[in-house]
Design a protein around this motif. Structure first.
Motif, mmCIF file in Angstrom:
data_model
loop_
_atom_site.group_PDB
_atom_site.id
_atom_site.type_symbol
_atom_site.label_atom_id
_atom_site.label_comp_id
_atom_site.label_asym_id
_atom_site.label_seq_id
_atom_site.Cartn_x
_atom_site.Cartn_y
_atom_site.Cartn_z
ATOM 1 N N LEU B 8 18.341 40.104 -27.045
ATOM 2 C CA LEU B 8 18.139 39.359 -25.797
ATOM 3 C C LEU B 8 16.646 39.310 -25.489
ATOM 4 N N GLY B 9 16.081 38.106 -25.556
ATOM 5 C CA GLY B 9 14.654 37.931 -25.291
ATOM 6 C C GLY B 9 13.891 37.790 -26.590
ATOM 7 N N TYR B 10 13.209 36.652 -26.765
ATOM 8 C CA TYR B 10 12.570 36.418 -28.059
ATOM 9 C C TYR B 10 11.058 36.298 -27.936
ATOM 10 N N GLY B 11 10.423 37.419 -27.534
ATOM 11 C CA GLY B 11 8.973 37.519 -27.583
ATOM 12 C C GLY B 11 8.581 38.403 -28.754
ATOM 13 N N ASN B 12 7.481 39.165 -28.599
ATOM 14 C CA ASN B 12 7.039 40.050 -29.681
ATOM 15 C C ASN B 12 8.101 41.073 -30.066
ATOM 16 N N LEU B 13 8.786 41.641 -29.051
ATOM 17 C CA LEU B 13 9.802 42.647 -29.356
ATOM 18 C C LEU B 13 11.032 42.017 -30.001
ATOM 19 N N GLY B 14 11.426 40.851 -29.528
ATOM 20 C CA GLY B 14 12.583 40.174 -30.112
ATOM 21 C C GLY B 14 12.343 39.823 -31.577
ATOM 22 N N ARG B 15 11.143 39.311 -31.835
ATOM 23 C CA ARG B 15 10.796 38.962 -33.212
ATOM 24 C C ARG B 15 10.721 40.202 -34.093
ATOM 25 N N GLY B 16 10.138 41.288 -33.555
ATOM 26 C CA GLY B 16 10.062 42.541 -34.313
ATOM 27 C C GLY B 16 11.443 43.078 -34.632
ATOM 28 N N THR B 17 12.358 42.983 -33.658
ATOM 29 C CA THR B 17 13.730 43.430 -33.894
ATOM 30 C C THR B 17 14.376 42.613 -35.002
ATOM 31 N N GLU B 18 14.150 41.304 -34.949
ATOM 32 C CA GLU B 18 14.713 40.433 -35.986
ATOM 33 C C GLU B 18 14.226 40.862 -37.377
ATOM 34 N N ILE B 19 12.932 41.167 -37.494
ATOM 35 C CA ILE B 19 12.362 41.569 -38.783
ATOM 36 C C ILE B 19 12.954 42.906 -39.232
ATOM 37 N N ALA B 20 13.092 43.842 -38.297
ATOM 38 C CA ALA B 20 13.623 45.170 -38.665
ATOM 39 C C ALA B 20 15.095 45.088 -39.059
ATOM 40 N N VAL B 21 15.862 44.228 -38.393
ATOM 41 C CA VAL B 21 17.276 44.063 -38.757
ATOM 42 C C VAL B 21 17.383 43.470 -40.162
ATOM 43 N N ALA B 22 16.504 42.524 -40.474
ATOM 44 C CA ALA B 22 16.529 41.915 -41.808
ATOM 45 C C ALA B 22 16.217 42.945 -42.893
ATOM 46 N N ALA B 23 15.454 43.985 -42.540
ATOM 47 C CA ALA B 23 15.091 45.023 -43.522
ATOM 48 C C ALA B 23 16.167 46.100 -43.659
ATOM 49 N N ALA B 24 17.227 46.032 -42.847
ATOM 50 C CA ALA B 24 18.272 47.065 -42.879
ATOM 51 C C ALA B 24 19.497 46.534 -43.614
ATOM 52 N N ASP B 25 19.893 47.215 -44.682
ATOM 53 C CA ASP B 25 21.020 46.768 -45.514
ATOM 54 C C ASP B 25 22.343 46.759 -44.770
ATOM 55 N N ASP B 26 22.453 47.625 -43.760
ATOM 56 C CA ASP B 26 23.751 47.808 -43.106
ATOM 57 C C ASP B 26 23.862 47.068 -41.776
ATOM 58 N N MET B 27 22.930 46.122 -41.534
ATOM 59 C CA MET B 27 22.963 45.391 -40.268
ATOM 60 C C MET B 27 22.827 43.893 -40.513
ATOM 61 N N GLU B 28 23.326 43.137 -39.534
ATOM 62 C CA GLU B 28 23.101 41.695 -39.599
ATOM 63 C C GLU B 28 22.852 41.176 -38.190
ATOM 64 N N PHE B 281 6.421 48.205 -34.854
ATOM 65 C CA PHE B 281 6.806 49.609 -35.013
ATOM 66 C C PHE B 281 7.831 49.994 -33.948
ATOM 67 N N THR B 282 7.567 49.584 -32.714
ATOM 68 C CA THR B 282 8.504 49.886 -31.621
ATOM 69 C C THR B 282 9.908 49.386 -31.948
ATOM 70 N N THR B 283 9.984 48.173 -32.467
ATOM 71 C CA THR B 283 11.310 47.617 -32.762
ATOM 72 C C THR B 283 11.924 48.258 -34.010
ATOM 73 N N SER B 284 11.090 48.785 -34.909
ATOM 74 C CA SER B 284 11.650 49.548 -36.034
ATOM 75 C C SER B 284 12.350 50.801 -35.520
ATOM 76 N N VAL B 285 11.771 51.420 -34.482
ATOM 77 C CA VAL B 285 12.421 52.581 -33.860
ATOM 78 C C VAL B 285 13.711 52.133 -33.164
ATOM 79 N N LEU B 286 13.638 51.032 -32.418
ATOM 80 C CA LEU B 286 14.817 50.513 -31.711
ATOM 81 C C LEU B 286 15.977 50.250 -32.668
ATOM 82 N N VAL B 287 15.684 49.660 -33.806
ATOM 83 C CA VAL B 287 16.763 49.290 -34.735
ATOM 84 C C VAL B 287 17.369 50.534 -35.386
ATOM 85 N N ALA B 288 16.540 51.540 -35.693
ATOM 86 C CA ALA B 288 17.103 52.797 -36.226
ATOM 87 C C ALA B 288 18.041 53.421 -35.190
#
Lengths: 328, 328
Positions: B8-28, B281-288
């Motif tokens: 929810l929300g597509y600024g710097n954090l939203g985009r970072g979350t999208e990138i981190a999810v793409a890097a996670a094998d077990d998420m979509e 980095f913040t969103t990498s923590v969020l996605v973990a």
């Protein structure tokens, strides 16, 4: 009511545990168990009994968590499963390669006894493991680096003592400063064994021993020294006891990982310890986790656990509200 | 089945979350929700819908964890409780002083909805909090030090922009190197605000503005600058955009604590981050931690949670056996 701690084994770790328990407001030392004659074991805490380990079963209802302070080579593989049937236990088992086997043995025993058995608590394994796990979860695309030292390696000191002509020895493991800097700078280096650590040896010779031959044997010893840049200093027994009796240690855990659409951003997570006393720090970790063992047991959990299974708040005597207000 | 993530929300954090999810094998990534017209929001991932937030209720059964990527000032205090009734949610709420209130609001909403609402996930609060809590539990007799930077402080940059005559500005918070060294050396210094951080400002003036007056007003601004050694550089808008658009950040958490019968041993725990991209980095923590939210929800937990409540293993896709064999 305070958490009642028992200590099994009164060497450096046992003494460190006693000191850490004394520093914790919510804990009290109930008893120290020893394989020696209790009359010959003097502890620091007034009024706490020293008991022969043969009588430990009588203490089943008087101890909340038993801290096992034996060695990883021969004591803990036997003691931890044995006592996990009777007590909630915690150990600092540090033979990394044998952790899965130790975990399985402790898990079976602790489940049989309806107890919690926490293993491999300290700084490596322990705090360093936590940092490797957090950092790997956060930066899945990256490299791990672990450096140890500067500190005495007991295993390497023992290996030198087995060389003919050596009376006594201490060996320091020292991280290579330029390697630390390269990792910190995000260069993601591929480091050989030699590029990561130096080995510095302080050796006392037997009378009439051949110094050149001893130095050669140390430096060429496979696994222990052959793959490292090793320095050998010959000193007197008096100098060894005076200058090299300390128990300082430490180390570094890094993860260097990339994020971004084109992996264009690098991030470096660094964790380091600089410890005046390796056993006192290790036991400070053990005692914090003993608090968690009590809490997990109170919640009805059973079986083997490691630091990876423990919510950080469980290490603290403060409430969740206090932690969120002051430390989050 | 992969964990289905909503953003929810597509600024710097939203985009970072999208990138981190793409890097996670077990998420979509299941969907991105926006307050804007979805037609105007272009995301990176092919085939994933961008949906107006007014339709979010239709996604109740299609999303396992909703990552809230709004700001802490006005968005999250409203959004996190609101959506915690409908979804398992996670946010990076970082107004330290308001965490207890935010926790209570999210806790009530998440319990009402039978969901998990994890708050204040990132690096401070977040990873720095973890390190404060671990280190305080292990070394109860000691001092904490937190340093931030080098990195841009949005609040201080905004404060400069409110000064008359300023067109644009960026402010870097920089830890004082000698203070870091003193802490590392175990000197346990008492540090004033001025001794801990420097403030360096890059300022673009309006045409005809009085540089000396602007500099004076910045340096004397209470709370923001008066208690610091502040440097002000005047540059062109072009230079500001070219040289100061980066989002690097970082910081240091130390605990220096004593053990021993006579408190004769000092120990230093240091944790530091050097980040090329604060939001990624913040969103990498969020996605973990989104992985942990899913697992806690699957176990039937409900209510508000923070990083202090999460066993480290829950951040990882690997099994306990794998973690013990390779990372413990």
């Amino acid at each position: 009511m305070k958490t009642r701690i028992g200590i099994l084994g009164y060497g450096n770790l046992g003494r460190g545990t006693e000191i850490a328990v004394a520093a914790a407001d919510d804990m009290e030392l109930a008893a120290v168990f020893t394989r020696r004659d209790p009359a010959g074991v003097k502890i620091l805490t007034q009024g706490v009994p020293v008991v022969n380990v043969s009588e430990i079963e009588n203490w089943k209802d008087k101890i909340d968590v038993l801290v096992l302070c034996g060695g990883s080579a021969t004591d803990l593989p036997v003691q931890t499963p044995k006592y996990a049937e009777l007590f909630n236990v915690i150990d600092s088992f540090d033979t990394h390669a044998r952790i899965p086997e130790h975990f399985a043995n402790v898990d079976a025993a602790a489940k049989k006894g309806g107890k919690v058995g926490m293993i491999s608590v300290g700084w490596d394994p322990g705090l360093f493991s936590l940092n490797r796990v957090y950092a790997n979860a956060i930066l899945p695309d990256g490299k791990d680096y672990t450096f140890w030292g500067k500190g005495v390696s007991q295993g390497h000191s023992d290996a030198i003592r087995r060389v003919k002509g050596v009376r006594n020895a201490k060996q320091y493991t020292i991280p290579v400063e330029s390697a630390l800097e390269s990792v910190r700078n995000g260069e993601n280096p591929e480091l050989t064994t030699r590029q990561k650590h130096l080995r510095e040896c302080f050796v006392v010779l037997e009378d009439g021993a051949d110094a050149a031959q001893v130095e050669k044997e140390i430096k060429e010893m496979p696994n222990y020294f052959a793959d490292y840049d090793t320095t050998v200093h010959f000193i007197s027994e008096e100098e060894l006891l005076r200058d090299h009796a300390g128990m300082a240690h430490g180390g570094f855990v890094f993860r260097s990982g990339r994020t971004g659409v084109n992996k264009e951003n690098n991030h470096i997570i660094e964790y380091s310890l600089k410890l005046d006393s390796n056993p006192e720090f290790t036991t400070s970790v053990l005692v914090a986790y003993a608090r968690a063992v009590k809490r997990m047991a109170d919640e009805g959990m059973t079986g083997a656990k490691t630091v990876l299974d423990v919510p950080p708040a469980y290490l603290c005597s403060q409430s969740g509200d206090e932690l969120r207000a002051h430390l989050l």
